[in-house]
Write a protein that holds these residues in place. Structure first.
Motif, PDB file in Angstrom:
ATOM      1  N   TRP A 112       1.074  -1.328  -0.026  1.00  0.00           N
ATOM      2  CA  TRP A 112       0.080   0.127   0.009  1.00  0.00           C
ATOM      3  C   TRP A 112       0.785   1.383   0.002  1.00  0.00           C
ATOM      4  O   TRP A 112       1.882   1.243   0.578  1.00  0.00           O
ATOM      5  N   GLU A 164      -4.607  -0.212  -7.314  1.00  0.00           N
ATOM      6  CA  GLU A 164      -5.855  -0.555  -7.239  1.00  0.00           C
ATOM      7  C   GLU A 164      -6.457  -0.419  -5.770  1.00  0.00           C
ATOM      8  O   GLU A 164      -5.573  -0.097  -5.085  1.00  0.00           O
ATOM      9  N   ASP A 165      -7.865  -0.781  -5.611  1.00  0.00           N
ATOM     10  CA  ASP A 165      -8.538  -0.295  -4.637  1.00  0.00           C
ATOM     11  C   ASP A 165      -8.378   1.012  -4.067  1.00  0.00           C
ATOM     12  O   ASP A 165      -8.214   1.303  -2.805  1.00  0.00           O
ATOM     13  N   GLN A 167      -8.814   4.543  -2.508  1.00  0.00           N
ATOM     14  CA  GLN A 167     -10.059   5.279  -2.059  1.00  0.00           C
ATOM     15  C   GLN A 167      -9.614   6.625  -1.430  1.00  0.00           C
ATOM     16  O   GLN A 167      -8.177   6.902  -1.116  1.00  0.00           O
ATOM     17  N   GLY A 240      -3.905   3.492  -2.111  1.00  0.00           N
ATOM     18  CA  GLY A 240      -4.163   2.261  -2.800  1.00  0.00           C
ATOM     19  C   GLY A 240      -3.326   1.143  -2.874  1.00  0.00           C
ATOM     20  O   GLY A 240      -2.368   1.529  -2.314  1.00  0.00           O
ATOM     21  N   ARG A 241      -3.402   0.099  -3.281  1.00  0.00           N
ATOM     22  CA  ARG A 241      -2.711  -1.014  -3.363  1.00  0.00           C
ATOM     23  C   ARG A 241      -1.973  -1.391  -4.581  1.00  0.00           C
ATOM     24  O   ARG A 241      -2.873  -1.329  -5.822  1.00  0.00           O
TER      25      ARG A 241
END
Length: 244
Positions: A112, A164-165, A167, A240-241
Motif C-alpha cells: 500500500w 488498485e482499490d 480510496q 491504494g494497493r
C-alpha cells in the motif's frame, strides 16, 4: 531536502520555509495535532502490520529530494509508503505526477501507499482570520504549482500509476478549544501561527496575489481567534494497493 548543514535562524534557499533547523520540532508538533484529530490514527490503509510507537534499532534515516527518483535498490521493497503534506515542495522542479510515480515505485507488489495533502478546495471553518490564513496557503500553492487542487488529484494519479482499490478519506483537523485537551489545543495554536506566519512570508517573497485586507495583522488576528473560538481545516488522504 539536502545534506548541507544549517544553523539556527538561517534560511535555506533550497527549502520553502525558513529556519530549517526548527523544522523537526515544527513537524513533530504538527503530527501531534493531526493525529489527535484523527483519533490517534496515522495509517488508514487496511494493513495488519504492527507499527511500533518509537523507531526500532534497525530503522535508518536518509535525506532524499522528493522531486527525484528514489534509488533503484529501494524499489518494490516497502509494505507501506506514507507521505503527508509534501507534494507542494516539488512544484518548481518536477510535476506532482512524477513525484507520486517515484513514491509508488517503492511499494512492494500487493502492498500500500498512502498520501495526504491539505484539502484547499474545502473551506476552513472558523472566523475571518482563519479564512484569510487559508487564502494565504492557496495563494502559495498557486504561486508555486500554478494550481491548488493537489489533494483532489492524488487518487487519480495513483490510478494512473496502476494502483488498485484506491480510496479517499477526508479528515477534519481541529484547532484551539476544539481540540481534545488543553495541551493539544495550545500546540495547535502555536504550530498554526508558526506555519502560517512562515507561509505568509513565502507568499510575500513570491509576490502571490493577496488582498491587503487578508495580509493585514493576520498573525495577531489568528492568535486571538484561535485562542477564543478555535477553528478547523481539512486534509484529504488517498491510498491504494499495488497489484501483485
Amino acid at each position: 531536502m539536502e545534506s548541507k548543514p544549517a544553523t539556527e535562524g538561517t534560511r535555506d534557499p533550497e527549502y520553502l520555509l525558513p529556519e530549517r533547523v526548527k523544522e523537526v520540532q515544527r513537524l513533530t508538533d504538527q503530527d501531534t495535532v493531526i493525529v489527535s484529530s484523527m483519533d490517534n490514527k496515522r495509517v488508514l490503509v487496511p494493513s495488519e502490520a504492527f507499527f511500533p510507537p518509537s523507531p526500532p534499532s534497525h530503522t535508518s534515516y536518509a535525506i532524499h529530494n522528493l522531486a527525484e527518483e528514489w534509488p533503484t535498490v529501494m524499489h518494490g521493497q516497502y509494505d507501506l509508503v506514507h507521505q503527508r503534506i509534501a507534494i507542494l515542495g516539488v512544484g518548481t522542479t518536477t510535476t506532482p505526477q512524477k513525484a507520486v510515480s517515484y513514491l509508488g515505485a517503492l511499494v512492494a507488489p500487493g502492498d500500500w501507499i498512502q498520501l495526504g495533502e491539505l484539502d484547499l478546495r474545502q473551506p476552513a471553518s472558523g472566523g475571518q482570520a482563519i479564512r484569510d490564513g487559508w487564502a494565504v496557503i492557496r495563494a502559495v500553492f498557486k504561486a508555486v504549482c500554478t494550481y491548488d487542487n493537489i489533494a483532489q488529484s492524488i487518487a487519480g494519479r495513483l490510478r494512473e500509476e496502476g494502483f488498485e482499490d484506491v480510496q479517499e478519506e477526508r479528515c477534519e483537523i481541529v484547532l484551539g478549544p476544539r481540540c481534545k485537551g488543553p495541551v493539544v489545543a495550545q500546540t495547535s495554536i502555536d504550530i498554526t501561527l508558526q506555519t502560517w506566519g512562515a507561509l505568509l512570508e513565502v507568499a510575500k517573497s513570491l509576490n502571490a496575489e493577496l488582498e491587503e485586507s487578508v495580509r493585514e495583522n493576520l498573525i495577531s488576528r489568528l492568535e486571538t481567534e484561535l485562542s477564543q473560538e478555535g477553528g478547523s481545516h481539512y486534509m484529504l488522504y488517498a491510498y491504494g494497493r499495488k497489484p501483485l
